[in-house]
Design an enzyme around this catalytic site. Structure first.
Site, PDB file in Angstrom:
ATOM      1  N   SER A  15       0.849  -1.183   0.000  1.00 50.17           N
ATOM      2  CA  SER A  15       0.000   0.000   0.000  1.00 50.17           C
ATOM      3  C   SER A  15       0.887   1.235   0.000  1.00 50.17           C
ATOM      4  O   SER A  15       2.116   1.126   0.032  1.00 50.17           O
ATOM      5  CB  SER A  15      -0.893   0.003   1.238  1.00 50.17           C
ATOM      6  OG  SER A  15      -0.125   0.379   2.360  1.00 50.17           O
ATOM      7  N   LYS A  16       0.236   2.393  -0.019  1.00 49.21           N
ATOM      8  CA  LYS A  16       0.977   3.655  -0.075  1.00 49.21           C
ATOM      9  C   LYS A  16       1.982   3.783   1.061  1.00 49.21           C
ATOM     10  O   LYS A  16       2.996   4.455   0.928  1.00 49.21           O
ATOM     11  CB  LYS A  16      -0.003   4.827   0.006  1.00 49.21           C
ATOM     12  CG  LYS A  16      -0.665   5.096  -1.311  1.00 49.21           C
ATOM     13  CD  LYS A  16      -1.386   6.434  -1.260  1.00 49.21           C
ATOM     14  CE  LYS A  16      -2.406   6.516  -2.385  1.00 49.21           C
ATOM     15  NZ  LYS A  16      -3.741   6.813  -1.957  1.00 49.21           N
ATOM     16  N   ARG A  17       1.673   3.133   2.175  1.00 49.73           N
ATOM     17  CA  ARG A  17       2.590   3.192   3.317  1.00 49.73           C
ATOM     18  C   ARG A  17       3.989   2.712   2.923  1.00 49.73           C
ATOM     19  O   ARG A  17       4.989   3.081   3.524  1.00 49.73           O
ATOM     20  CB  ARG A  17       2.102   2.282   4.446  1.00 49.73           C
ATOM     21  CG  ARG A  17       1.013   2.839   5.308  1.00 49.73           C
ATOM     22  CD  ARG A  17       0.696   1.890   6.438  1.00 49.73           C
ATOM     23  NE  ARG A  17       0.321   0.566   5.954  1.00 49.73           N
ATOM     24  CZ  ARG A  17       0.995  -0.531   6.211  1.00 49.73           C
ATOM     25  NH1 ARG A  17       2.087  -0.504   6.922  1.00 49.73           N
ATOM     26  NH2 ARG A  17       0.572  -1.696   5.732  1.00 49.73           N
TER      27      ARG A  17
ATOM     28  N   GLY B  92       5.448   3.173   0.080  1.00 52.48           N
ATOM     29  CA  GLY B  92       6.068   3.988  -0.967  1.00 52.48           C
ATOM     30  C   GLY B  92       5.129   4.075  -2.149  1.00 52.48           C
ATOM     31  O   GLY B  92       3.955   3.741  -2.036  1.00 52.48           O
TER      32      GLY B  92
END
Ligand code: GLU
Length: 488
Positions: free
Chosen positions: A247-249, A251
């Site tokens: 996920s965006k966490r 990167g």
């Protein structure tokens, strides 16, 4: 296979977000299967969620695919244009007694759900409206009573032979009579996908594991419509380094972010293809054609794959170094333009100079971004002396000045530019004459010319830079060092 025996696959993104790496990998697997088998790759934009779908995201998705070099043979089809077909199919299911109108209100359904939760059961619709006679249902529909259309799930189980996971089965009672048409007449995903896949003659559905729970519903619809389901292959999810769903966490997950960070499309395709698939031998660096030749669904592994940026960087470096200077030049030119670095044909005034420079710096670069930084000193303008380079080779400014004095004389007297061996011989004898270690001259000169601790070989560097720029750089370095000696 369809009647003509050819493979037809599709990539069916919903334009509610960017093309993310998971979607891109799904597209790549489908595309590789189509290209490997000489089949057809269809692009279908699933834009039925009008509120969340945007033209901007459609453009982003098409941009991402284009950058990756994933070309489609049919489409883009837009699912929203097929709504009449979806409704027709729902009506056919109804006629065949495989679907029925459900008049339950939102409140009734909420109460049913709450009761199930209170019993600690997972909720499926209880099927109350299934018992309404056809006549009564028709009458209520004709009177305009709001209703959805639900699929009448039969008893038993629904199973398929998944190419990746093997036999996969769901008990039908855990599925429950699901909605295929909403009360506003909008088709629900499982109906729309199945009808479109049927209409488009899709033979293989290759998609993420997150769709596994949809598959039994789709199979039930296929069968109720009198059709054979396609082959299903569900691909394990991509995980972040901490083994949770990527996920965006972790990167960037938008494909175009990797383009903008300076990865090569071929390397990125190679990297994504290896997330959950392998060619069956120990090859890792593979061209697009090698991937196409080696690809089969059977080699998709059932285990989740971890998105490892270091591996991506490594693969990118490998792809870069395998390209010729000319090929790198073609890909990298816009990067140099964007960075506002000189004119590409300086100083020798022909494109060969740039291609040669690319050949020189590509092996030390992992991304196009690196490549620009490595090449920057070869263009006019001042260089920045990197602190680690100064620390290592110019620690004693007086000694560095003495070494650079030799370098200046060397550059003035050199007339065999490009003949690396002759150049080295000449520098060594000059250094010896002056009683300065040749290594010191080369190291000090490297910092003066490039500002960096490491660079391509010093004589290649000099040749690519040209005498005029080298002279300028040496003069600037001597000034800088003299100021240091003077204690400024
Ligand atoms: N539109 C769906 C999605 O983006 C994919 C549907 C499918 O592949 O069956 O998740």
């Amino acid at each position: 296979m369809n009647s003509t025996g050819s493979v037809r696959v599709r990539f069916a993104p919903s334009p509610t977000g960017f093309l993310h790496v998971g979607g891109a990998r799904t597209a790549i697997f489908n595309w590789l299967l189509a290209r490997h088998t000489g089949g057809v790759f269809v692009l279908r934009i699933e834009d039925t969620d009008a509120e969340r779908s945007t033209d901007e995201m459609i453009r982003e998705i098409l941009d991402g695919l284009e950058w990756l070099g994933i070309d489609w043979d049919e489409g883009p089809h837009f699912q929203s244009r097929n709504v009449d077909r979806h409704r027709e199919a729902a009506e056919r299911l109804r006629e065949a007694g495989r679907a029925y109108p459900c008049f339950c209100t939102v409140e009734e359904l909420a109460a049913e759900r709450e009761a199930a939760i209170a019993r600690k059961e997972s909720y499926v619709y209880g099927g109350r409206c299934r018992a309404i006679s056809r006549e009564e249902a028709d009458r209520r529909r004709a009177a305009g009573e709001p209703h959805t259309i639900r699929f009448a799930v039969p008893a038993g189980e629904t199973a398929w032979e998944d190419v990746v996971h093997g036999r996969t089965a769901f008990e039908n009672r855990t599925i429950g009579d699901f909605i295929v048409l909403r009360s506003d007449g909008a088709p629900v995903y499982n109906l729309a996908v199945t009808v479109d896949d049927l209409d488009m003659g899709i033979t293989h559905v290759v998609r993420g594991d997150d769709h596994i729970s949809n598959t039994p519903k789709q199979i039930l619809i296929y069968r109720a419509l009198g059709a054979d389901p396609p082959v299903f292959a569900h691909v394990p999810l991509i995980l972040g380094p901490d083994k949770s769903k990527l996920s965006k966490r972790h990167g960037a997950i938008a494909v175009t972010a990797y383009r903008d960070q300076g990865y090569l499309a071929d390397a990125f395709v190679n990297f994504l293809a290896l997330l959950g698939w392998s060619p069956g031998d120990d090859r890792e660096v593979m061209t697009r054609q090698e991937l196409v030749d080696a690809f089969t669904l059977e080699r998709i592994t059932g285990k989740s794959a971890v998105f490892d940026v270091e591996k991506l960087e490594w693969l990118n470096g490998q792809h870069l170094s395998r390209l010729s200077g000319r090929e790198v030049a073609a890909i990298a030119a816009p990067w140099f333009e964007r960075a506002g670095i000189g004119r590409l044909t300086e100083p020798q005034g022909d494109g060969d100079w740039f291609a040669n420079l690319m050949a020189l710096v590509k092996t030390r670069s992992r991304t196009l971004h690196d490549l620009v930084e490595q090449a920057r000193p070869f263009f006019p303008g001042p260089v920045e002396y990197q602190p680690d380079a100064v620390e290592k080779f110019w620690q004693d400014p007086s000694a560095a000045l003495a070494a650079l004095a030799v370098a200046v004389d060397y550059v003035e007297s050199e007339d065999r530019w490009g003949d690396l061996e002759a150049m080295e011989g000449r520098l060594r004898s000059l250094a010896e004459e002056r009683g300065v270690a040749a290594g010191k001259v080369m190291q000090s000169m490297r910092v003066a010319l490039t500002g960096q601790r490491v660079s391509p070989g010093i004589f290649e560097t000099l040749t690519a830079m040209g005498a005029a720029l080298a002279r300028e750089r040496l003069a600037a370095a001597r000034e800088w060092l003299s100021r240091r000696v003077a204690g400024d």
